[in-house]
Design a protein around this motif. Structure first.
Motif, PDB file in Angstrom:
ATOM      1  N   MET A 128       0.836  -1.191   0.000  1.00  0.00           N
ATOM      2  CA  MET A 128       0.000   0.000   0.000  1.00  0.00           C
ATOM      3  C   MET A 128       0.877   1.248   0.000  1.00  0.00           C
ATOM      4  SD  MET A 128      -2.981   1.136   2.712  1.00  0.00           S
ATOM      5  CE  MET A 128      -3.941  -0.320   2.333  1.00  0.00           C
ATOM      6  N   ASN A 129       0.513   2.245  -0.818  1.00  0.00           N
ATOM      7  CA  ASN A 129       1.287   3.482  -0.898  1.00  0.00           C
ATOM      8  C   ASN A 129       0.931   4.405   0.255  1.00  0.00           C
ATOM      9  OD1 ASN A 129       2.824   5.635  -1.719  1.00  0.00           O
ATOM     10  ND2 ASN A 129       1.424   6.260  -3.352  1.00  0.00           N
ATOM     11  N   HIS A 130       1.884   4.630   1.153  1.00  0.00           N
ATOM     12  CA  HIS A 130       1.658   5.497   2.301  1.00  0.00           C
ATOM     13  C   HIS A 130       2.360   6.832   2.103  1.00  0.00           C
ATOM     14  CE1 HIS A 130       0.703   1.925   5.193  1.00  0.00           C
ATOM     15  NE2 HIS A 130      -0.286   2.228   4.391  1.00  0.00           N
ATOM     16  N   SER A 131       2.131   7.466   0.965  1.00  0.00           N
ATOM     17  CA  SER A 131       2.776   8.738   0.709  1.00  0.00           C
ATOM     18  C   SER A 131       1.870   9.641  -0.109  1.00  0.00           C
ATOM     19  CB  SER A 131       4.115   8.544  -0.012  1.00  0.00           C
ATOM     20  OG  SER A 131       3.920   7.957  -1.281  1.00  0.00           O
ATOM     21  N   SER A 132       2.152  10.932  -0.020  1.00  0.00           N
ATOM     22  CA  SER A 132       1.446  11.935  -0.812  1.00  0.00           C
ATOM     23  C   SER A 132       2.450  12.571  -1.763  1.00  0.00           C
ATOM     24  CB  SER A 132       0.861  13.024   0.094  1.00  0.00           C
ATOM     25  OG  SER A 132       0.022  12.487   1.089  1.00  0.00           O
ATOM     26  N   ILE A 133       1.959  13.034  -2.896  1.00  0.00           N
ATOM     27  CA  ILE A 133       2.797  13.832  -3.789  1.00  0.00           C
ATOM     28  C   ILE A 133       2.978  15.197  -3.144  1.00  0.00           C
ATOM     29  CG2 ILE A 133       2.946  14.899  -6.071  1.00  0.00           C
ATOM     30  CD1 ILE A 133       1.168  12.592  -7.086  1.00  0.00           C
ATOM     31  N   ILE A 134       4.203  15.697  -3.110  1.00  0.00           N
ATOM     32  CA  ILE A 134       4.496  16.990  -2.503  1.00  0.00           C
ATOM     33  C   ILE A 134       4.837  18.004  -3.587  1.00  0.00           C
ATOM     34  CG2 ILE A 134       6.026  18.276  -0.957  1.00  0.00           C
ATOM     35  CD1 ILE A 134       4.240  16.364   0.541  1.00  0.00           C
ATOM     36  N   PHE A 135       4.055  19.079  -3.649  1.00  0.00           N
ATOM     37  CA  PHE A 135       4.372  20.221  -4.493  1.00  0.00           C
ATOM     38  C   PHE A 135       4.790  21.364  -3.571  1.00  0.00           C
ATOM     39  CE2 PHE A 135       0.707  18.233  -6.888  1.00  0.00           C
ATOM     40  CZ  PHE A 135       1.499  17.599  -7.841  1.00  0.00           C
ATOM     41  N   SER A 136       5.960  21.965  -3.832  1.00  0.00           N
ATOM     42  CA  SER A 136       6.443  22.996  -2.927  1.00  0.00           C
ATOM     43  C   SER A 136       7.200  24.060  -3.699  1.00  0.00           C
ATOM     44  CB  SER A 136       7.364  22.380  -1.862  1.00  0.00           C
ATOM     45  OG  SER A 136       7.902  23.364  -1.020  1.00  0.00           O
ATOM     46  N   GLY A 137       6.919  25.326  -3.347  1.00  0.00           N
ATOM     47  CA  GLY A 137       7.658  26.417  -3.960  1.00  0.00           C
ATOM     48  C   GLY A 137       6.759  27.575  -4.309  1.00  0.00           C
ATOM     49  N   PRO A 138       7.349  28.693  -4.766  1.00  0.00           N
ATOM     50  CA  PRO A 138       6.544  29.840  -5.213  1.00  0.00           C
ATOM     51  C   PRO A 138       5.691  29.432  -6.422  1.00  0.00           C
ATOM     52  CG  PRO A 138       8.870  30.431  -4.957  1.00  0.00           C
ATOM     53  CD  PRO A 138       8.794  28.941  -4.875  1.00  0.00           C
ATOM     54  N   ASN A 139       4.413  29.799  -6.403  1.00  0.00           N
ATOM     55  CA  ASN A 139       3.492  29.515  -7.507  1.00  0.00           C
ATOM     56  C   ASN A 139       3.280  28.020  -7.747  1.00  0.00           C
ATOM     57  OD1 ASN A 139       3.176  32.339  -8.184  1.00  0.00           O
ATOM     58  ND2 ASN A 139       5.248  32.223  -9.046  1.00  0.00           N
ATOM     59  N   ALA A 140       3.450  27.206  -6.709  1.00  0.00           N
ATOM     60  CA  ALA A 140       3.260  25.765  -6.867  1.00  0.00           C
ATOM     61  C   ALA A 140       1.815  25.421  -7.219  1.00  0.00           C
ATOM     62  CB  ALA A 140       3.672  25.046  -5.586  1.00  0.00           C
ATOM     63  N   LEU A 141       0.861  26.227  -6.737  1.00  0.00           N
ATOM     64  CA  LEU A 141      -0.548  25.955  -7.045  1.00  0.00           C
ATOM     65  C   LEU A 141      -0.797  26.056  -8.544  1.00  0.00           C
ATOM     66  CD1 LEU A 141      -3.664  27.073  -5.072  1.00  0.00           C
ATOM     67  CD2 LEU A 141      -3.551  27.520  -7.520  1.00  0.00           C
ATOM     68  N   LYS A 142      -0.366  27.144  -9.136  1.00  0.00           N
ATOM     69  CA  LYS A 142      -0.606  27.380 -10.568  1.00  0.00           C
ATOM     70  C   LYS A 142       0.256  26.475 -11.448  1.00  0.00           C
ATOM     71  CE  LYS A 142      -0.227  31.000 -14.112  1.00  0.00           C
ATOM     72  NZ  LYS A 142       0.102  32.430 -14.363  1.00  0.00           N
ATOM     73  N   CYS A 143       1.526  26.343 -11.084  1.00  0.00           N
ATOM     74  CA  CYS A 143       2.476  25.681 -11.974  1.00  0.00           C
ATOM     75  C   CYS A 143       2.549  24.168 -11.799  1.00  0.00           C
ATOM     76  CB  CYS A 143       3.864  26.283 -11.779  1.00  0.00           C
ATOM     77  SG  CYS A 143       3.962  28.045 -12.165  1.00  0.00           S
ATOM     78  N   GLU A 144       2.118  23.661 -10.632  1.00  0.00           N
ATOM     79  CA  GLU A 144       2.226  22.224 -10.388  1.00  0.00           C
ATOM     80  C   GLU A 144       0.894  21.553 -10.082  1.00  0.00           C
ATOM     81  OE1 GLU A 144       5.810  20.925  -8.160  1.00  0.00           O
ATOM     82  OE2 GLU A 144       6.150  23.066  -7.823  1.00  0.00           O
ATOM     83  N   LEU A 145       0.110  22.144  -9.152  1.00  0.00           N
ATOM     84  CA  LEU A 145      -1.132  21.474  -8.754  1.00  0.00           C
ATOM     85  C   LEU A 145      -2.178  21.500  -9.862  1.00  0.00           C
ATOM     86  CD1 LEU A 145      -2.870  20.027  -6.687  1.00  0.00           C
ATOM     87  CD2 LEU A 145      -3.557  22.260  -5.787  1.00  0.00           C
ATOM     88  N   VAL A 146      -2.413  22.651 -10.476  1.00  0.00           N
ATOM     89  CA  VAL A 146      -3.453  22.744 -11.507  1.00  0.00           C
ATOM     90  C   VAL A 146      -3.155  21.799 -12.677  1.00  0.00           C
ATOM     91  CG1 VAL A 146      -4.486  24.264 -13.241  1.00  0.00           C
ATOM     92  CG2 VAL A 146      -4.278  25.035 -10.863  1.00  0.00           C
ATOM     93  N   PRO A 147      -1.935  21.764 -13.238  1.00  0.00           N
ATOM     94  CA  PRO A 147      -1.659  20.778 -14.291  1.00  0.00           C
ATOM     95  C   PRO A 147      -1.836  19.334 -13.813  1.00  0.00           C
ATOM     96  CG  PRO A 147       0.031  22.486 -14.273  1.00  0.00           C
ATOM     97  CD  PRO A 147      -0.806  22.700 -13.045  1.00  0.00           C
ATOM     98  N   TYR A 148      -1.484  19.072 -12.563  1.00  0.00           N
ATOM     99  CA  TYR A 148      -1.667  17.723 -12.010  1.00  0.00           C
ATOM    100  C   TYR A 148      -3.141  17.337 -11.984  1.00  0.00           C
ATOM    101  CZ  TYR A 148      -2.035  14.149  -8.329  1.00  0.00           C
ATOM    102  OH  TYR A 148      -2.354  13.020  -7.602  1.00  0.00           O
ATOM    103  N   LEU A 149      -4.010  18.244 -11.544  1.00  0.00           N
ATOM    104  CA  LEU A 149      -5.443  17.963 -11.503  1.00  0.00           C
ATOM    105  C   LEU A 149      -6.009  17.724 -12.902  1.00  0.00           C
ATOM    106  CD1 LEU A 149      -6.754  20.485  -8.811  1.00  0.00           C
ATOM    107  CD2 LEU A 149      -6.927  17.991  -8.713  1.00  0.00           C
ATOM    108  N   ILE A 150      -5.568  18.520 -13.848  1.00  0.00           N
ATOM    109  CA  ILE A 150      -6.048  18.358 -15.228  1.00  0.00           C
ATOM    110  C   ILE A 150      -5.629  16.990 -15.766  1.00  0.00           C
ATOM    111  CG2 ILE A 150      -5.810  19.216 -17.591  1.00  0.00           C
ATOM    112  CD1 ILE A 150      -5.518  22.043 -16.354  1.00  0.00           C
ATOM    113  N   GLU A 151      -4.387  16.607 -15.511  1.00  0.00           N
ATOM    114  CA  GLU A 151      -3.871  15.328 -15.998  1.00  0.00           C
ATOM    115  C   GLU A 151      -4.499  14.146 -15.276  1.00  0.00           C
ATOM    116  OE1 GLU A 151       0.434  12.993 -16.272  1.00  0.00           O
ATOM    117  OE2 GLU A 151       0.381  15.157 -15.952  1.00  0.00           O
ATOM    118  N   LEU A 152      -4.879  14.347 -14.022  1.00  0.00           N
ATOM    119  CA  LEU A 152      -5.427  13.259 -13.211  1.00  0.00           C
ATOM    120  C   LEU A 152      -6.747  12.728 -13.775  1.00  0.00           C
ATOM    121  CD1 LEU A 152      -4.293  11.960 -10.641  1.00  0.00           C
ATOM    122  CD2 LEU A 152      -5.802  13.427  -9.301  1.00  0.00           C
TER     123      LEU A 152
END
Length: 361
Positions: free
Chosen positions: A1-25
């Motif tokens: 079982m995977n006991h980890s979360s993907i970590i996005f960290s840094g300036p503008n991580a919401l726009k540059c990392e999380l939003v593309p991740y949600l779209i791809e998901l």
């Protein structure tokens, strides 16, 4: 079982990392629980995420510690039910540690578990509360008494949110960073004791945010359910949680401009008291203890309490979830990076409280 979360960290991580991740998901539907205050102060940062969702998929709530209870959960569950949220959907919790705790708890038991993503917007949330899947609400005056393990699929620590935090909020999050630095040791501790939390820019903060997020995630990956290694993350929290709960319950104040003790303030007090106990029981180095005391005096007003209040504090410590017998469990330390789980009696705890008051008050 995977006991980890993907970590996005840094300036503008919401726009540059999380939003593309949600779209791809490609998740069926995305819902959001959002601290309503953030709409006023971080609309530009939130826009890329909010633009993905229809307005009716967004629940705005009040999210202070005083709202971390079952009545607020009822509002969230009603929103889920009326929105027909199902187990193929994902709920994005956007706010401080209280909101990610509450949103995660509500999602953990709704239809036996809805996937979540946490977007912590406070320093405390980024470095601690939003990571690791511990979700909870307060009950009968005891902090985090009702809870569940519910690991988010991702955590986005966007340091853009730090720019509007108050000094009190920064210092609260810094308390957890201090705890992590004691557990990590080495360069992190040296950088913490030289760091000025009130006069540092986002780039300086980013070092501690990145390291704390990665450290906690690595610990959780090894021990999600708190059976071993993860217990070390409770360093300073046996006494710290008791102080925090006590002052929330009593609504005591500590000066003209302070009303409630923040979590980080309570943790700093707990660290001093508990590391003194470690000094006495395990030989924890006195020089490191006094470095911590100096850091506390430079950055935190003392928490004022008397020996007459020890009994209710001890009562709260005995309700701590770490306890496995009638004795109180706490995380001791032999030295930097060397935590040890111990059981202590009332007298030892009182000695720790005495030491804190003698050094800080």
């Amino acid at each position: 079982m995977n006991h980890s979360s993907i970590i996005f960290s840094g300036p503008n991580a919401l726009k540059c990392e999380l939003v593309p991740y949600l779209i791809e998901l490609g998740i069926d539907r995305v819902f959001m629980i959002l601290d309503k205050i953030l709409l006023e102060i971080h609309a530009d940062t939130l826009y890329p995420l909010m633009d993905l969702l229809p307005k009716e998929h967004i629940l705005l709530i009040e999210a202070g510690e005083e709202y971390k209870h079952l009545d607020q959960c009822q509002k969230v569950w009603r929103f889920f039910t009326e929105s027909k949220v199902n187990r193929n959907d994902v709920v994005v919790n956007v706010g401080g540690g209280v909101l990610t705790d509450l949103g995660g708890f509500c999602a953990s038991i709704y239809k036996r578990g809805i996937s979540t993503i946490n977007v912590p917007t406070t320093l405390m949330g980024m470095v601690d509360a939003a990571i690791g899947g511990k979700t909870a609400v307060d009950y009968l005056g005891v902090k985090n008494l009702l809870g569940a393990f519910h690991l988010p699929i991702a955590v986005c620590g966007d340091s853009s949110f730090l720019s509007t935090l108050t000094q009190k909020e920064l210092l609260s999050g810094f308390g957890e960073i201090v705890k992590h630095s004691l557990l990590v040791g080495g360069d992190m501790w040296q950088r913490v004791i030289q760091f000025d939390p009130l006069y540092s820019d986002s780039e300086e903060w980013q070092y501690f945010v990145d390291l704390s997020m990665k450290y906690k995630e690595a610990v959780v990956k090894e021990d999600l359910y708190d059976n071993g290694l993860r217990k070390c993350l409770n360093l300073g929290h046996t006494i710290g949680h008791a102080l925090e709960s006590y002052f929330i319950n009593s609504k005591s104040s500590f000066g003209t401009d302070r009303d409630l003790v923040s979590h980080g303030e309570a943790v700093i007090a707990g660290l001093i008291a508990e590391l003194y106990m470690s000094n006495q029981l395990l030989g924890f180095p006195s020089d490191i203890l006094h470095q911590l005391i100096y850091l506390a005096k430079e950055n935190y007003a003392p928490l004022l309490f008397t020996c007459k209040e020890y009994d209710p504090l001890l009562k709260l410590m005995k309700q701590d979830k770490k306890n496995i017998s009638k004795a109180v469990s706490y995380v001791g330390m032999r030295s930097l990076g060397e935590p040890v789980l111990l059981e202590v009696d009332d007298e030892e705890l009182k000695n720790g409280l005495d030491f804190y008051r003698e050094m800080l008050c």
